[in-house]
Write an enzyme that holds these catalytic residues in place. Structure first.
Site, PDB file in Angstrom:
ATOM      1  CG  ASP A 151      -2.001   1.021   1.168  1.00  0.00           C
ATOM      2  OD1 ASP A 151      -2.256   1.548   0.075  1.00  0.00           O
ATOM      3  OD2 ASP A 151      -2.612   1.306   2.217  1.00  0.00           O
ATOM      4  CG  ASN A 158      -7.098  -2.108  -6.971  1.00  0.00           C
ATOM      5  OD1 ASN A 158      -6.189  -2.864  -6.648  1.00  0.00           O
ATOM      6  ND2 ASN A 158      -7.597  -1.194  -6.140  1.00  0.00           N
TER       7      ASN A 158
END
Length: 254
Positions: free
Chosen positions: A32, A81
């Site tokens: 991340d 995503n």
């Protein structure tokens, strides 16, 4: 320059005090911070952050091999995503193609006998990406010393649902009965079937949640969260995570 020397010394100090017998077999990583890294560094294109992130993953694989960690699973792209901008999604697909093609003939991959696998709903990916994945998996399929899992088109809840669907189909086909359904059977039918559950899950960027990553497999995993954005992850950060893991008394249950 001086700072780099200090970190190298610190790397050596932590490495020296790690116990090879307590090394996690399987480390999973939520990578991340790529987008924030690009923004904080004034990059106009968010894809630069993802490119730097891909370089970091290669470093982490090197460190893992050095430490004797056998399995690395990296969360690269979730099903959610796909909802990002077309520019970012298309760019990520091209980045996947580029890096999977590199893996086919990657010297370190073959020297260290790393088996490359993708876990997730691969059918959701563009054909060119699927072909690049197939080629990388085919080139490394005979290796069994180490495994690099890349979670792409992945969602932990969907993984469990897909596992149940496969089991229901086997019951309907008369291959098994309801009484045969247990934890082992569910695990066997997950995308990661046949691979040991992660001992340690690391998430970068300061967020402290799993975000749907390996929901079933993480039941007894140790969790480690660090503030560092993924592209900026240093070896010392990785070693700290391993040191933290080794310092814990693992309990299975409450």
């Amino acid at each position: 320059m001086g700072e780099n020397i200090i970190y190298r010394i610190y790397d050596w100090y932590i490495s020296r005090n790690l116990d090879p017998d307590k090394m996690p077999k399987h480390v999973a990583i939520i990578m991340d911070g790529n987008r924030r890294y690009a923004k904080l560094h004034g990059e106009i294109d968010v894809l630069k952050g993802h490119e730097y992130g891909a370089d970091t993953l290669e470093k982490v694989l090197d460190w893992s091999i050095e430490l004797g960690i056998e399995i690395v699973t990296a969360y690269a792209f979730s099903t959610e995503n796909f909802n990002r901008s077309k520019h970012e999604v298309d760019g990520l697909m091209q980045l996947f193609i580029k890096n999977f093609k590199k893996l086919v003939d990657h010297e370190k991959i073959h020297k260290n006998e790393v088996k490359v696998q993708v876990v997730g709903r691969v059918e959701l990916l563009p054909e060119e990406v699927k072909q690049a994945i197939f080629d990388a998996e085919k080139a490394t399929e005979k290796y069994n010393k180490r495994v690099l899992n890349l979670a792409i088109g992945y969602d932990g809840r969907l993984e469990i649902i897909d596992s149940f669907k496969k089991i229901i189909k086997e019951v309907q086909d008369g291959k098994i009965t309801i009484d045969d359904v247990d934890e082992e059977l569910v695990s066997k039918n997950l995308y990661t079937g046949g691979i040991d559950d992660p001992n340690l899950i690391i998430r970068t960027s300061g967020e402290e949640r799993l975000s749907g990553f390996l929901l079933w497999q993480s039941s007894y995993s140790e969790l480690y969260f660090c503030e560092t954005l993924w592209p900026e992850l240093r070896k010392v950060d990785f070693l700290r995570a391993i040191r933290s893991y080794q310092a814990r008394e693992r309990r299975f249950g409450v």
